[in-house]
Write a protein that holds these residues in place. Structure first.
Motif: not given
Length: 299
Positions: A230-254
């Motif tokens: 019932g609460q709003a999303w919170h996000l780890p801020v470190w994922q917004f920097e490269e190279p994590l930003r580009s790889l995060m979709p692949q990692i999460l789907r995998a």
């Protein structure tokens, strides 16, 4: 100042806050007019002060030949007040090493890295970094603490500025260990309020997208987010920097895990990564290996 609670940046001067080409004259230390024409002492000190401003808990220790001559006290007086207030000591001090000239000669003969490591052993900081343009003789097991400068550009180099900021951020706001249990997914869960988590509104501002667009990215597993029921999303801020930003979709789907599960996996050391966490491995350039491990985890 000693104690396990202190965060320290060991600071060299020559090649860091000004060009490395200096010489010791009868009236003090001067820039070389032939090797560094147009340059001046401490010309980039204000740049360092600005970079350190978001990290008020970081203290400075002088790790420079200036500790010996002209000496610690005289040296820090020449620095901007904002930097001066952060200093807690130097790697060399006659009250510590003794007045015998032989002790100073022995200290000066040690590689800079060894001088720093000896001070670390004495001062026992909680964590530390060193900003220096000299990497000769650094003990291999401590090389990861060194932020190496180009001696001609020092901290004026944008690449060095980015690296120092990243390393300071990791030191001051370390990767949180996954200590939550099922109850921690509730409103009072500690991971949601950790220092590296930001609200969906802040995340939208950082990424220059609308809240709705960000919500779509989360649901499409383009970004990692967690929330209590019932609460709003919170996000780890470190994922917004490269190279994590580009790889995060692949990692999460995998991985094919919910947000809490994916976050726990990213922050848990993996044997296949030589004991690194997947997050740290990506940041060190092993993104392809992390994606492979995520695929294996998700099958």
């Amino acid at each position: 100042m000693n104690g396990s609670g202190v965060l320290v940046l060991y600071l060299d001067l020559d090649g860091v806050v000004h060009h490395h080409a200096v010489y010791q004259g009868r009236r003090g230390i001067h820039m070389s007019v032939t090797e560094s024409p147009g340059r001046s002492l401490f010309e980039w000190a204000d740049v360092l002060a600005e970079l350190l401003r978001p990290f008020p808990s970081v203290h400075l220790v002088l790790s420079s030949s200036w500790c010996r001559r002209p000496g610690y006290a005289r040296t820090i007086k020449r620095l901007p007040p904002e930097l001066r207030a952060r200093f807690i000591g130097g790697t060399f001090h006659r009250r510590l090493h003794g007045p015998d000239p032989g002790a100073e000669i022995e200290f000066a003969s040690l590689p800079r890295g060894v001088q720093v490591i000896n001070d670390v052993a004495r001062r026992r900081p909680r964590d530390w970094l060193a900003l220096d343009d000299d990497d000769r003789g650094w003990p291999a097991e401590h090389r990861g603490h060194l932020v190496l400068c180009n001696g001609e550009l020092g901290i004026s180099d944008p690449t060095t500025q980015q690296e120092l900021t990243k390393r300071l951020s990791n030191m001051v706001y370390p990767i949180a260990k996954p200590t939550w249990n099922d109850d921690a997914r509730g409103e009072s869960g500690g991971r949601l309020s950790a220092v590296d988590m930001v609200s969906i509104g802040t995340a939208a501002q950082l990424l220059s997208v609308t809240g709705d667009a960000l919500d779509n990215l989360i649901r499409a597993r383009q970004l990692l987010a967690i929330r209590a029921p019932g609460q709003a999303w919170h996000l780890p801020v470190w994922q917004f920097e490269e190279p994590l930003r580009s790889l995060m979709p692949q990692i999460l789907r995998a991985l094919d895990l919910d947000g809490y599960g994916a976050l726990a996996w990213l922050e848990t050391p993996q044997g296949g990564l030589q004991g690194l966490t997947p997050r740290a491995a990506v940041e060190r350039g092993y993104g392809a290996k992390v994606v492979q491990l995520a695929l294996a985890e998700g099958t």
